[in-house]
Motif scaffolding. Sequence first.
Motif, short mmCIF file in Angstrom:
data_model
loop_
_atom_site.label_atom_id
_atom_site.label_comp_id
_atom_site.label_asym_id
_atom_site.label_seq_id
_atom_site.Cartn_x
_atom_site.Cartn_y
_atom_site.Cartn_z
N TYR A 144 0.84 -1.21 0.00
CA TYR A 144 0.00 0.00 0.00
C TYR A 144 0.87 1.25 0.00
N ARG A 145 1.98 1.23 0.75
CA ARG A 145 2.91 2.37 0.74
C ARG A 145 3.45 2.61 -0.67
N VAL A 146 3.82 1.53 -1.35
CA VAL A 146 4.34 1.64 -2.71
C VAL A 146 3.28 2.22 -3.63
N GLN A 147 2.04 1.75 -3.51
CA GLN A 147 0.95 2.25 -4.34
C GLN A 147 0.71 3.74 -4.10
N GLU A 148 0.81 4.18 -2.84
CA GLU A 148 0.65 5.59 -2.51
C GLU A 148 1.70 6.45 -3.21
N GLU A 149 2.95 6.00 -3.13
CA GLU A 149 4.02 6.77 -3.75
C GLU A 149 3.92 6.75 -5.27
N ALA A 150 3.50 5.63 -5.85
CA ALA A 150 3.31 5.55 -7.30
C ALA A 150 2.22 6.52 -7.74
N SER A 151 1.14 6.61 -6.95
CA SER A 151 0.05 7.54 -7.25
C SER A 151 0.53 8.98 -7.17
N VAL A 154 2.54 9.78 -10.28
CA VAL A 154 1.65 10.04 -11.42
C VAL A 154 1.13 11.47 -11.35
N ASP A 155 0.76 11.92 -10.15
CA ASP A 155 0.27 13.30 -10.00
C ASP A 155 1.35 14.32 -10.37
N VAL A 156 2.58 14.03 -10.01
CA VAL A 156 3.69 14.94 -10.35
C VAL A 156 3.77 15.11 -11.86
N PHE A 157 3.69 14.02 -12.61
CA PHE A 157 3.77 14.10 -14.07
C PHE A 157 2.51 14.74 -14.66
N VAL A 158 1.34 14.50 -14.07
CA VAL A 158 0.10 15.13 -14.54
C VAL A 158 0.23 16.64 -14.47
N LEU A 453 2.92 4.21 -14.32
CA LEU A 453 3.38 5.26 -15.23
C LEU A 453 2.95 5.00 -16.66
N LEU A 454 3.08 3.77 -17.12
CA LEU A 454 2.74 3.49 -18.52
C LEU A 454 1.23 3.40 -18.75
N ARG A 455 0.45 3.12 -17.71
CA ARG A 455 -0.99 3.17 -17.87
C ARG A 455 -1.46 4.62 -18.01
N ALA A 456 -0.79 5.52 -17.32
CA ALA A 456 -1.23 6.92 -17.29
C ALA A 456 -0.66 7.78 -18.42
N PHE A 457 0.56 7.43 -18.90
CA PHE A 457 1.25 8.32 -19.85
C PHE A 457 1.89 7.55 -21.00
N THR A 458 2.10 8.29 -22.09
CA THR A 458 3.01 7.86 -23.14
C THR A 458 4.24 8.76 -23.05
N PRO A 480 22.20 6.42 -16.53
CA PRO A 480 22.05 6.99 -17.87
C PRO A 480 22.60 8.42 -17.89
N HIS A 481 22.99 8.90 -19.06
CA HIS A 481 23.27 10.32 -19.21
C HIS A 481 21.96 11.07 -18.96
N PRO A 482 22.01 12.23 -18.31
CA PRO A 482 20.78 12.98 -18.05
C PRO A 482 19.97 13.19 -19.33
N TYR A 483 18.67 13.04 -19.23
CA TYR A 483 17.81 13.23 -20.40
C TYR A 483 16.47 13.80 -19.94
N SER A 484 15.71 14.33 -20.89
CA SER A 484 14.37 14.84 -20.61
C SER A 484 13.34 14.08 -21.43
N VAL A 485 12.15 13.95 -20.88
CA VAL A 485 11.03 13.31 -21.58
C VAL A 485 9.78 14.16 -21.38
N CYS A 486 8.81 13.91 -22.23
CA CYS A 486 7.48 14.48 -22.06
C CYS A 486 6.53 13.35 -21.71
N ALA A 487 5.82 13.50 -20.57
CA ALA A 487 4.84 12.50 -20.17
C ALA A 487 3.47 12.96 -20.69
N ILE A 488 3.02 12.36 -21.79
CA ILE A 488 1.78 12.76 -22.44
C ILE A 488 0.63 11.95 -21.84
N PRO A 489 -0.33 12.61 -21.15
CA PRO A 489 -1.45 11.86 -20.56
C PRO A 489 -2.20 11.07 -21.62
N ARG A 490 -2.61 9.87 -21.28
CA ARG A 490 -3.31 9.01 -22.23
C ARG A 490 -4.82 9.20 -22.09
#
Length: 490
Positions: A144-151, A154-158, A453-458, A480-490
């Motif tokens: 449950y703690r893991v699920q809370e942090e995962a949620s 997701v909010d951070v990326f939203v 993450l993959l359920r919520a974003f591409t 990894p070398h630092p990189y940037s991504v765009c989390a596109i809501p699905r």
Amino acid sequence: MLTITQAFVVLIIFLLIVEFFKLQKARKQFPPGPAPLPLLGNLVHLKFQFHRDLLMELAKTHGNIYTLWFGWAPVIILNGYQAVKDGMTTHPEDVSGRMVSPFFRAMAKGKGIILASGRSWKQQRRFGIMTLRCLGMGKKGLEYRVQEEASHLVDVFVNLKGRPVDPSFPLFHSISNVICALVFGYHFSDEDKTFHELISATETLFRFAGSFVHQLYEIFPWLVCRLPGPHKKALSCYDVLSSFARKEIRRHVERGIPDEPQDFIDFYLAEMEKSKDGAKPKYDEDNLVYVINDLFLGGSETSSTTLYWGLLYMVVNPDIQEKVQKELDAVLGPSQLICYEDRRKLPYTNAVVHEIQRFSNIVFVGMPRMCVRDTTLLGFPVKKGTIIMPNIASVLYDPEQWETPRQFNPGHFLDKEGNFIPREAFLPFSAGHRVCLGEHLARTELFIFFANLLRAFTFRLPEGVMKINTEPIFGGTLQPHPYSVCAIPR
């Protein structure tokens, strides 16, 4: 007549020649390997860096068990699945010691769990496993703690609304908060200054580990420890972690130990109270500080770095990302809570998570072991005190075990019908008595975070960015070398 300078040079050459022949005699007692040089050992053969591919190349010449010398210290390298498995599990008790090298001795004093050995290590590890189980490891409470942090992640990326972001900090923050809740009893906010200091200290430590200066420190500690350099900063960063741990311990002591312990520190303080009348207390504040550091470092860095690689691989392989999303959509509802048990219904997603761990191979060599008694290793007699190093990269890239070892291929974990199949050569958590004590927590975190993450974003590269560097940066873990991504809501 020789001048004083000429006599000194002749003396040095003579001593080096004597040293060379001593080394040649000594190496006959160990498995074969490249001939070491005086003072440097085999650093020249390693091109002054500890690179996974160089270790595998040396195995082609010297076999899957061979010896490298670091100065006067011989280290037996195990290469390939069979050698690592047999070496770590045939006589697991014999190779359960830990090499307390000069730098790590200066850092952790041989205490805690990861860098401890002998009776102290057994006691601290046993207590650590039992306490983590009491706190819910392997049970729904911790999940449950893991699920809370995962949620929360997701909010951070939203909230970013598809804007480019380097996901390193959000991943580290969310993963770290799982172990922080277990150890300290609370979460850190995104803006917490202390947490940012801990992250900075952690990054510095892992960058220094395995560096050229780190290797020099281990070979010439009497010299390097007296010189300025990055080793001083690394040790001060570890002191930052230790200072924070001591503050947390004091906070818990002042609050008092509750009747029902709420976190790891509570459990440990209660155990300290029980054992304080013993002749040699098994549990003391110093050990607690270093155990806390081990849990924080081990419970934050490895899983967050693996997920950091995972998002990179999804951007590089959009077809694989799409297949994961289709499976998630077909099996799970859009708001259904994702559980670790769901991996059984999501074989492709589970295979991708495993392949991320295999291919990223973030801990490319296992922490060095030490023989605690005379033993036999793959037919070679090995004396007590000998250092053993399993080359984990050679297991996860073993061409005899994996169909396409140098390609990202989730099919490694799928049968012809698309069912998930476990693989014996999947050893990212090492093997034997020193196997990672947080393995179950790490597996749970990786699956639940990745699936959420993959359920919520591409995940896509920012506009205008066409390429991304997939080569690792070598350090305590492969980053990894630092990189940037765009989390596109699905």
